[in-house]
Scaffold this motif. Structure first.
Motif, PDB file in Angstrom:
ATOM      1  N   ARG A  70      46.815  16.760  91.457  1.00 22.77           N
ATOM      2  CA  ARG A  70      45.927  16.201  91.961  1.00 22.77           C
ATOM      3  C   ARG A  70      45.351  16.061  93.094  1.00 22.77           C
ATOM      4  NH1 ARG A  70      43.415  10.838  89.041  1.00 22.77           N
ATOM      5  NH2 ARG A  70      41.850  10.836  89.701  1.00 22.77           N
ATOM      6  N   GLU A  95      50.717  11.960  90.666  1.00 23.73           N
ATOM      7  CA  GLU A  95      49.041  10.665  91.022  1.00 23.73           C
ATOM      8  C   GLU A  95      50.252   9.852  91.604  1.00 23.73           C
ATOM      9  OE1 GLU A  95      45.975   8.530  89.190  1.00 23.73           O
ATOM     10  OE2 GLU A  95      46.865  10.091  88.660  1.00 23.73           O
ATOM     11  N   ARG A 145      38.183   7.788  93.789  1.00 23.34           N
ATOM     12  CA  ARG A 145      39.259   9.301  92.863  1.00 23.34           C
ATOM     13  C   ARG A 145      37.813   9.638  92.077  1.00 23.34           C
ATOM     14  NH1 ARG A 145      44.481   6.796  90.896  1.00 23.34           N
ATOM     15  NH2 ARG A 145      45.527   7.092  92.975  1.00 23.34           N
TER      16      ARG A 145
END
Length: 173
Positions: A70, A95, A145
């Motif tokens: 990510r 993450e 985010r």
């Protein structure tokens, strides 16, 4: 310069290269494994003919839903000796993964690493003070985010705490 750095990395640090991917940019970009960022940047800082001895920028990208892993932590380095030399290194992270801090190599990485932690939630292992830099200490979440709600989580608690803090200060004075 790209070819010089590429051959240097392949000769000495091929085990730290995570992937080779062409990006549409005018910056030479290299992808490293998290455990390789410190030894590679340390070597490139003093390597004759390369000397990437200036940390120009350190930031992150959230690829939520577009790429895995990510996150990518991006390091933009320059050579103080050759003004036109700019190189980007990227470290891909999931993450809850951490990337080693580069403060031991570049003292100027202190605040950018804290900023990335504060706004993206990416931790830097070995950082001497991994706490918030921009947002209040009691802020919930990490606002850069992609999955952070546009209206926030309801930040009423921040105002209440500020009022309490200021009331205590006023009463003590």
């Amino acid at each position: 310069m790209k070819e010089t750095i590429q051959s240097f990395l392949k000769d000495k640090f091929s085990h730290f290269i995570s992937k080779e991917e062409e990006i549409l940019t005018n910056l030479p970009t290299f992808f490293l494994k998290p455990e390789g960022i410190v030894p590679v940047l340390s070597a490139l800082k003093t390597a004759p003919g390369i000397e990437l001895n200036y940390l120009n920028d350190l930031t992150a990208i959230d690829w939520l839903g577009k790429k895995t892993p990510r996150f990518e932590v991006c390091y933009l380095l320059r050579s103080g000796n050759k003004s036109s030399t700019r190189v980007q290194f990227r470290v891909a992270l999931e993450e809850d993964e951490q990337v080693p801090s580069i403060i031991s190599i570049f003292k100027g990485a202190n605040w950018p690493e804290r900023e990335v932690y504060d706004l993206f939630g990416i931790r830097f292992a070995g950082h001497p003070r991994m706490d918030r830099l921009i947002m209040p200490d009691n802020f919930q979440g990490h606002p850069l985010r992609k999955d952070y709600p546009l209206e926030g989580f309801g930040q009423d608690y921040l105002v209440e705490d500020l009022l309490t803090i200021h009331l205590k200060e006023d009463m003590e004075a």
